[in-house]
Design an enzyme around this catalytic site. Structure first.
Site, mmCIF file in Angstrom:
data_model
loop_
_atom_site.group_PDB
_atom_site.id
_atom_site.type_symbol
_atom_site.label_atom_id
_atom_site.label_comp_id
_atom_site.label_asym_id
_atom_site.label_seq_id
_atom_site.Cartn_x
_atom_site.Cartn_y
_atom_site.Cartn_z
ATOM 1 N N TRP A 34 51.362 47.502 57.751
ATOM 2 C CA TRP A 34 50.663 48.724 57.300
ATOM 3 C C TRP A 34 50.310 49.622 58.479
ATOM 4 O O TRP A 34 50.224 50.836 58.324
ATOM 5 C CB TRP A 34 49.501 48.433 56.339
ATOM 6 C CG TRP A 34 48.221 47.828 56.845
ATOM 7 C CD1 TRP A 34 48.053 46.893 57.809
ATOM 8 C CD2 TRP A 34 46.904 48.113 56.338
ATOM 9 N NE1 TRP A 34 46.724 46.566 57.934
ATOM 10 C CE2 TRP A 34 46.002 47.289 57.040
ATOM 11 C CE3 TRP A 34 46.397 48.949 55.343
ATOM 12 C CZ2 TRP A 34 44.619 47.297 56.791
ATOM 13 C CZ3 TRP A 34 45.024 48.959 55.090
ATOM 14 C CH2 TRP A 34 44.156 48.148 55.802
ATOM 15 N N ASP A 160 40.863 41.062 57.567
ATOM 16 C CA ASP A 160 40.936 39.608 57.768
ATOM 17 C C ASP A 160 39.662 38.814 57.503
ATOM 18 O O ASP A 160 39.678 37.810 56.815
ATOM 19 C CB ASP A 160 41.360 39.309 59.209
ATOM 20 C CG ASP A 160 42.609 40.066 59.636
ATOM 21 O OD1 ASP A 160 43.158 40.829 58.835
ATOM 22 O OD2 ASP A 160 43.030 39.871 60.782
ATOM 23 N N GLU A 390 40.117 50.632 68.148
ATOM 24 C CA GLU A 390 40.576 49.999 66.897
ATOM 25 C C GLU A 390 39.632 50.347 65.749
ATOM 26 O O GLU A 390 40.052 50.638 64.636
ATOM 27 C CB GLU A 390 40.642 48.478 67.122
ATOM 28 C CG GLU A 390 41.246 47.700 65.975
ATOM 29 C CD GLU A 390 41.386 46.212 66.300
ATOM 30 O OE1 GLU A 390 40.877 45.778 67.366
ATOM 31 O OE2 GLU A 390 41.989 45.492 65.489
HETATM 32 C C1 DGY Z 1 45.311 39.341 63.649
HETATM 33 O O1 DGY Z 1 46.027 38.537 64.236
HETATM 34 O O2 DGY Z 1 44.150 39.604 63.962
HETATM 35 C C2 DGY Z 1 45.898 40.109 62.569
HETATM 36 O O3 DGY Z 1 44.988 40.941 61.947
HETATM 37 C C3 DGY Z 1 46.610 39.252 61.581
HETATM 38 O O4 DGY Z 1 47.532 40.103 61.044
#
Ligand code: DGY
Length: 417
Positions: A34, A160, A390
């Site tokens: 994405w 995540d 980020e």
């Molecule tokens: C990470 O490794 O932090 C990623 O978000 C997994 O896609």
């Protein structure tokens, strides 16, 4: 030229690894699904050829069953865990074995609009790839045809370590066959990342699915994490609308009819997830059968693809205002002040430019142009003050996580245009 615009383009150039863009150096040294879709929309504003190239390189990793994996490992790197040897997907171009939010078709429509007439030849293989992936979502991740698609791994959400997964993920064992050798905390402060325990559960799931040979039906059966997710379905529905539009443009009437029926199914299913007492939409934990009531940004993303009744939209937007009150940077990914809120820890509170981008589009769609404009300005100000981080601490505005981040650069270009 606005110096920030110039900087954003320089970041995209610096993160170019040969037709694809890494999210940021070292922390994320491969092509992410994405991320690349957002990046392609950024490129589409000034380099349409490069924009197409981004998506073309991503579909090099598409599986025969239609899935577009969340990571394509085009070239080796030692700076990331888990690499291809953990995923063991046995693809010619190594990839991960799970997917990510389907922003691809949304980007494809934008690219086509930017390219103008005559771009049909280039778009066609990408359209076919998007349609194949769209069908995969509805067959592999909604085998019962409910209209809501399920995630089998928190990484598939892109969010995540969101509090949305706390209950469902707690059921996943922390035991792993694979040694967990984290690299991310060598690049970024550990307080800004998921916890070790989260990683053990993430890798437990990877081990489980690798043992299923990555077969979707077997994974569905073995999954100890299975959430029919509202943010992903909302993005899928918007992708479905854009895909249907492209199908009609390309004269693919049968495809358009098929996609429209899937869109209708998701539209109805999403509306059933509205919870007036929470003033949000909710996901459903398919293992417990319970609503996922955690207060996260996901509950507002349906703005992107639903034309809401005034009463629902008013309640939703009022709730967004409550969450954003007194923050330096909106929109927080967890409701400020609740027990699970951690304003610097990744998806447990920070503001993310790409989430804001989706919310801004959704607010505009539903007629809240002033609220959208406020969020747009807040996002631009955060980036201009702190750089292309980020994500951002919503209280202090501090840029957190990886720096020189591609999707933040793309979001800046898109929101500032
Ligand atoms: C990470 O490794 O932090 C990623 O978000 C997994 O896609």
């Amino acid at each position: 030229m606005n110096t920030h615009t110039d900087q954003a383009k320089r970041i995209l150039a610096a993160n170019d690894r040969g037709g694809y863009t890494v999210p940021t150096d070292r922390l994320y040294p491969f092509q992410w699904n994405w991320d690349s879709a957002f990046v392609a929309m950024g490129f589409a504003l000034y380099d349409i050829d490069r924009a197409y190239r981004e998506l073309e390189r991503l579909v090099e990793g598409q599986w025969a069953d239609g899935m577009i994996p969340h990571i394509v490992f085009h070239a080796p790197s030692e700076t990331y865990f888990p690499g291809p040897n953990v995923w063991r997907t046995n693809h010619t171009i190594p990839t991960s074995g799970i997917t990510q939010p389907p922003v691809f078709a949304i980007a494809l429509r934008k690219l086509h609009e930017a390219a103008g007439k005559g771009a049909e030849e280039r778009i066609l293989p990408l359209y076919e790839a998007a349609l194949k992936w769209h069908r995969w979502w509805y067959s592999a991740r909604d085998p019962e045809g409910t209209g809501l698609v399920a995630l089998l791994h928190p990484w598939e959400s892109g969010s995540d370590n969101s509090p949305a997964w706390d209950i469902a993920l707690a059921r996943v064992p922390t035991t792993t066959d694979t040694p967990v050798v984290r690299k991310d905390t060598g690049h970024v402060d550990a307080d800004m990342r998921p916890r070790d325990e989260d990683y053990r559960r993430f890798i437990h799931l990877v081990d489980t699915y690798a043992a299923c040979g990555w077969d979707p039906a077997k994974q569905w059966e073995k999954a100890s994490f299975k959430v029919a997710e509202i943010q992903t379905t909302a993005i899928l529905l918007k992708a479905g609308e854009d895909l249907e539009h492209l199908a009609r443009l390309l004269g693919r009437t049968e495809d358009a009819i098929e996609i429209a029926a899937l869109n209708d199914r998701s539209r109805r299913a999403m509306m059933a997830q509205w919870r007036p007492d929470l003033a949000r939409f909710v996901s459903r934990d398919l293992i417990s059968g319970d609503d996922v009531e955690a207060a996260t940004q996901a509950g507002f993303i349906p703005l992107l693809s639903l034309d809401l009744d005034r009463q629902v939209a008013e309640a939703l937007v009022s709730e967004m205002k409550v969450w954003s009150k007194d923050l330096k940077v909106a929109f927080p990914t967890t409701k400020p002040g609740i027990a699970s809120w951690e304003p610097k820890r990744y998806w447990r509170g920070p503001a993310w430019a790409i989430i804001n981008w989706l919310l801004i589009d959704g607010l505009k769609r539903n007629g809240y142009t002033d609220v959208a404009e406020e969020l747009r300005q807040s996002t631009i100000a955060a980036i201009e003050t702190e750089g292309f981080a980020e994500y951002f601490d919503p209280v202090t505005g501090q840029g957190c996580g990886g720096l020189g981040f591609s999707w933040t650069a793309a979001a800046y270009l898109w929101l500032e245009r």
